[in-house]
Design a protein around this motif. Structure first.
Motif, short mmCIF file in Angstrom:
data_model
loop_
_atom_site.label_atom_id
_atom_site.label_comp_id
_atom_site.label_asym_id
_atom_site.label_seq_id
_atom_site.Cartn_x
_atom_site.Cartn_y
_atom_site.Cartn_z
N SER A 24 -4.61 -7.90 21.01
CA SER A 24 -4.26 -7.99 22.43
C SER A 24 -4.75 -6.74 23.16
CB SER A 24 -2.75 -8.10 22.63
OG SER A 24 -2.25 -9.15 21.89
N PHE A 25 -4.53 -5.59 22.56
CA PHE A 25 -4.98 -4.33 23.18
C PHE A 25 -6.50 -4.34 23.34
CE2 PHE A 25 -1.69 -0.89 23.45
CZ PHE A 25 -0.59 -1.72 23.29
N VAL A 26 -7.20 -4.81 22.30
CA VAL A 26 -8.67 -4.83 22.36
C VAL A 26 -9.14 -5.77 23.46
CG1 VAL A 26 -10.74 -5.55 21.09
CG2 VAL A 26 -9.04 -4.16 19.95
N LEU A 27 -8.52 -6.94 23.56
CA LEU A 27 -8.95 -7.92 24.57
C LEU A 27 -8.67 -7.41 25.99
CD1 LEU A 27 -7.83 -11.30 22.95
CD2 LEU A 27 -10.15 -10.40 23.17
N ILE A 28 -7.46 -6.89 26.19
CA ILE A 28 -7.11 -6.39 27.53
C ILE A 28 -7.98 -5.18 27.88
CG2 ILE A 28 -5.29 -5.31 28.92
CD1 ILE A 28 -3.28 -7.04 27.27
N GLY A 29 -8.06 -4.24 26.92
CA GLY A 29 -8.85 -3.03 27.18
C GLY A 29 -10.33 -3.34 27.34
N GLY A 30 -10.85 -4.21 26.46
CA GLY A 30 -12.27 -4.57 26.54
C GLY A 30 -12.59 -5.30 27.83
N GLY A 31 -11.73 -6.27 28.18
CA GLY A 31 -11.93 -7.02 29.44
C GLY A 31 -11.89 -6.09 30.63
N GLY A 32 -10.92 -5.18 30.62
CA GLY A 32 -10.79 -4.23 31.73
C GLY A 32 -12.00 -3.31 31.82
N CYS A 33 -12.49 -2.87 30.65
CA CYS A 33 -13.67 -1.98 30.64
C CYS A 33 -14.91 -2.71 31.16
CB CYS A 33 -13.92 -1.44 29.24
SG CYS A 33 -12.77 -0.14 28.77
N ILE A 34 -15.06 -3.99 30.75
CA ILE A 34 -16.21 -4.76 31.23
C ILE A 34 -16.11 -4.94 32.75
CG2 ILE A 34 -17.24 -7.08 31.20
CD1 ILE A 34 -16.47 -7.18 28.19
N HIS A 35 -14.89 -5.25 33.21
CA HIS A 35 -14.69 -5.40 34.67
C HIS A 35 -15.02 -4.11 35.39
CE1 HIS A 35 -12.27 -5.41 38.39
NE2 HIS A 35 -12.62 -6.68 38.43
N ALA A 36 -14.51 -2.99 34.84
CA ALA A 36 -14.77 -1.70 35.49
C ALA A 36 -16.26 -1.37 35.47
CB ALA A 36 -13.98 -0.60 34.78
N ALA A 37 -16.94 -1.69 34.34
CA ALA A 37 -18.37 -1.40 34.24
C ALA A 37 -19.17 -2.25 35.23
CB ALA A 37 -18.86 -1.68 32.82
N LEU A 38 -18.77 -3.52 35.39
CA LEU A 38 -19.49 -4.39 36.32
C LEU A 38 -19.34 -3.92 37.75
CD1 LEU A 38 -18.72 -7.97 34.90
CD2 LEU A 38 -20.94 -6.85 35.02
N HIS A 39 -18.20 -3.30 38.07
CA HIS A 39 -17.95 -2.91 39.46
C HIS A 39 -18.14 -1.40 39.67
CE1 HIS A 39 -16.01 -6.84 39.19
NE2 HIS A 39 -16.18 -6.92 40.49
N TRP A 40 -18.52 -0.70 38.62
CA TRP A 40 -18.64 0.76 38.72
C TRP A 40 -19.74 1.13 39.72
CZ3 TRP A 40 -15.76 4.66 36.84
CH2 TRP A 40 -16.28 5.96 36.98
N GLY A 41 -19.36 1.98 40.66
CA GLY A 41 -20.34 2.50 41.63
C GLY A 41 -20.89 1.45 42.57
N LYS A 42 -20.27 0.29 42.59
CA LYS A 42 -20.79 -0.77 43.46
C LYS A 42 -19.94 -0.85 44.72
CE LYS A 42 -22.85 -3.54 39.81
NZ LYS A 42 -22.63 -2.62 38.72
N SER A 43 -20.58 -1.26 45.78
CA SER A 43 -19.86 -1.40 47.04
C SER A 43 -18.90 -2.57 46.96
CB SER A 43 -20.86 -1.63 48.17
OG SER A 43 -21.54 -2.85 47.95
N ALA A 44 -17.96 -2.61 47.92
CA ALA A 44 -16.99 -3.71 47.95
C ALA A 44 -17.71 -5.04 48.11
CB ALA A 44 -16.02 -3.49 49.11
N GLU A 45 -18.80 -5.05 48.90
CA GLU A 45 -19.53 -6.29 49.14
C GLU A 45 -20.25 -6.75 47.87
OE1 GLU A 45 -18.71 -3.70 51.60
OE2 GLU A 45 -20.85 -3.39 51.70
N ARG A 46 -20.84 -5.80 47.15
CA ARG A 46 -21.57 -6.17 45.93
C ARG A 46 -20.60 -6.67 44.86
NH1 ARG A 46 -25.59 -2.14 42.66
NH2 ARG A 46 -26.67 -3.70 41.41
N SER A 47 -19.44 -6.00 44.77
CA SER A 47 -18.41 -6.45 43.82
C SER A 47 -17.95 -7.86 44.18
CB SER A 47 -17.21 -5.50 43.85
OG SER A 47 -17.58 -4.25 43.37
N ALA A 48 -17.75 -8.09 45.49
CA ALA A 48 -17.30 -9.42 45.93
C ALA A 48 -18.35 -10.48 45.62
CB ALA A 48 -16.99 -9.40 47.42
#
Lengths: 148, 430
Positions: free
Chosen positions: B161-185
């Motif tokens: 569970s920790f791996v899935l939550i942490g991994g999913g969160g890290c992927i989400h953060a990486a996808l949105h890292w340094g991106k504008s609100a519009e690009r994230s949307a």
């Protein structure tokens, strides 16, 4: 020297559009040295205002980046256009508002950004506060609840 | 004016928005810690429990041993409670070398309950020969029983569970890292279009942010085209009130008993007595409310609403069929078309929800009439959505909801109100 800014112009001066209309216009980067521009993002989007936390959704999004070899012309206006969706329509509610705008975000490097926005209306729904729609006794009656 | 990365965000209305960069870093760090804990936990469980057990079942070699002694080994946990495990001393010979070890299973785990372990130990007789399995890579390791222990596999749920939550969160953060609100949307929008199980995909593309009317058109009516589903089932509402009532009064009753006993024993707890009075009053209020809801739910028969078409469009008229069952003397029965704005926002650790009615129109009103058992009151009327009405709308924190509301004032019964959500689309062009 003037302060750097983004100027956005829409072709329709009224800035009122209906679903399915084409939103078109141009933007100009003013007083920005070309070599400083790393990327430009042009979006047509809506966001909410009012009591609730802000929601934002992009209808159309274009990104041009110097690292991708995109070429930026700073001397002449850059065109954009997009066909507007059926919803959500612009709305001025009592606690929920939906705002549409064209947003141009310019990335200047070293984490600096420049933002230009041009609001427009989609549809012609009147504001709730000025609405001729009937409201019986207890106008704007509401309630709030709290969850942990 | 050019903007750099700010630690503090700007103030927006009556809220302060945080810095996006700091927020993203915090989010990434939070999920990275989750992921790290999960990976470490998973590795520890795999290496110390799962792998040895798997090897004992698949790689250990069957052999014969002689039992020399037996005992129940004892240990204590961190809180001083006694834990036990069976231990059998065996002797076996491999390649001319004799091994003598204390063993039982590969997990070597201690647990509570001595009698169970004693019963295991008693199964082995000193001096007799038994089958055992030894590790060919380390003949000094051997077991008397093999198989899999269920709790080891159950234990895996925690780090996974920790791996899935942490991994999913890290992927989400990486996808949105340094991106504008519009690009994230824009990324989020593309991702939502890939949802394979999205029943409402077509509607969402055609009418973004308008809830699909699928659930409201899958029940045909007997008089008109569609029977509208009720917003909240009265039975569920009653069940929720019952749970709240039991929970509240269950806790309060403990203190009431203590206070009453103190009075009966002649040593009154006056502070406790006065302190619990408001809590008792709330409990009584909940009981009264529950009884009222019970009467409404059981005494007043079902309300049915059918409509000639759905979803609704502004500037169009629809037929509405209303049916009220029961055995009632009705002072007034009213049907309203309502539009309500709903906004939710975070305030500290709370999520607050605020609603505001922006439209209310009486569709039907009848006063002073009887409803007889087996002969429901039935009426057909028209309902229209105003030409300039805002359509239904739903986003993460903001909603505009339309509904038909039936309000009843029944003689001898509490007033009741039943809601039937409807979806309003934007006005059709042309």
């Amino acid at each position: 020297m003037n302060a750097p800014r983004v100027i956005i112009r829409l072709d329709d001066d009224d800035r009122v559009y209906q679903p399915g209309d084409t939103l078109s216009g141009e933007y100009v980067l003013e007083s920005i040295p070309p070599e400083r521009v790393k990327a430009v993002e042009v979006s047509s989007l809506w966001c909410t205002e009012g009591k609730g936390d802000e929601d934002l959704a992009v209808h159309d999004f274009r990104r041009s980046a110097a690292e991708n070899g995109d070429w930026f012309s700073h001397n002449r206006p850059q065109r954009f256009n997009s066909t507007l969706p059926n919803s959500p329509l612009s709305y001025d509610g009592l606690i929920v508002k939906v705002r549409w705008c064209v947003r141009v975000r310019v990335f200047l490097g070293r984490g600096k950004e420049l933002l230009g926005e041009m609001p427009f209306r989609l549809g012609s729904v009147p504001a709730a506060s000025q609405s001729p729609l009937p409201l019986g006794e207890g106008d704007g009656e509401g309630k709030s609840e709290q969850t942990a | 004016m050019p903007r750099g990365i700010r630690v503090y965000g700007k103030k927006r209305g009556n809220r302060r928005t945080g810095s996006r960069a700091i927020g993203s870093a915090g989010e990434a760090l939070f999920f990275a810690v989750f992921l790290l804990l999960g990976c470490v936990g998973l590795a520890v469980i795999l290496v110390t429990l799962v792998l040895p057990e798997w090897r004992a079942n698949h790689e250990f070699v069957r052999h014969t041993c002689t039992v020399l002694d037996r005992r129940v080994a004892k240990d204590t946990d961190g809180e001083g409670a006694s834990l036990y495990r069976p231990e059998i001393q065996i002797e076996y010979e491999i390649g001319g070398q004799t091994y003598r070890i204390w063993t039982y299973d590969i997990s070597k785990a201690y647990s509570s309950g001595r009698s169970g372990k004693q019963a295991i130990v008693n199964r082995f007789e000193v001096g007799r020969e038994y089958a055992c399995w030894y590790d060919p890579a380390d003949p000094n390791t051997a077991v008397l029983v093999r198989g899999y222990t269920w709790w080891v596999w159950l234990l895996l749920i925690v780090p996974i569970s920790f791996v899935l939550i942490g991994g999913g969160g890290c992927i989400h953060a990486a996808l949105h890292w340094g991106k504008s609100a519009e690009r994230s949307a824009a990324i989020t929008r593309r991702a939502s279009q890939l949802d394979l199980f999205d029943r409402d995909g077509r509607n969402r593309d055609e009418y973004p942010n308008i809830p699909a009317a699928t659930d409201m058109t899958n029940s045909p009516g007997t008089t008109l085209a569609f029977r509208l589903p009720i917003g909240t089932s009265p039975a569920w509402a009653l069940f929720a009130v019952l749970i709240a009532c039991l929970f509240w009064n269950g806790i309060v009753s403990v203190f009431v008993v203590i206070a009453v006993n103190s009075h009966l024993e002649g040593d009154p707890e006056w502070f406790l007595t006065i302190f619990i009075i408001p809590f008792v009053l709330v409990g009584i209020g909940l009981i009264v409310y529950f009884i009222r809801q019970l009467l409404v739910t059981t005494g007043i028969g079902p309300t049915l609403l059918e409509i000639s078409d759905h979803p609704l469009h502004p500037d169009e008229e629809y037929e509405l069929f209303v049916s009220q069952s029961g055995r009632l003397t009705i002072n007034s029965l009213e049907v309203l078309l309502m539009c309500r704005e709903k906004a939710s926002y975070r305030q500290g650790t709370d999520t607050r929800t605020e609603t505001r009615d922006v439209y209310r129109q009486q569709v039907f009103l009848r006063e002073g009439f009887e409803v007889y058992r087996g002969m429901p009151f039935e009426v057909q009327c028209d309902v229209g959505v105003p030409a300039e009405a805002m359509h239904s709308f739903k986003s993460d924190h903001n909603e505009i909801n339309w509904k038909l509301v039936v309000k009843g004032d029944v003689q001898g019964w509490p007033d009741y109100e039943r809601s039937f959500p409807v979806i309003v689309y934007p006005k059709a062009e042309g």
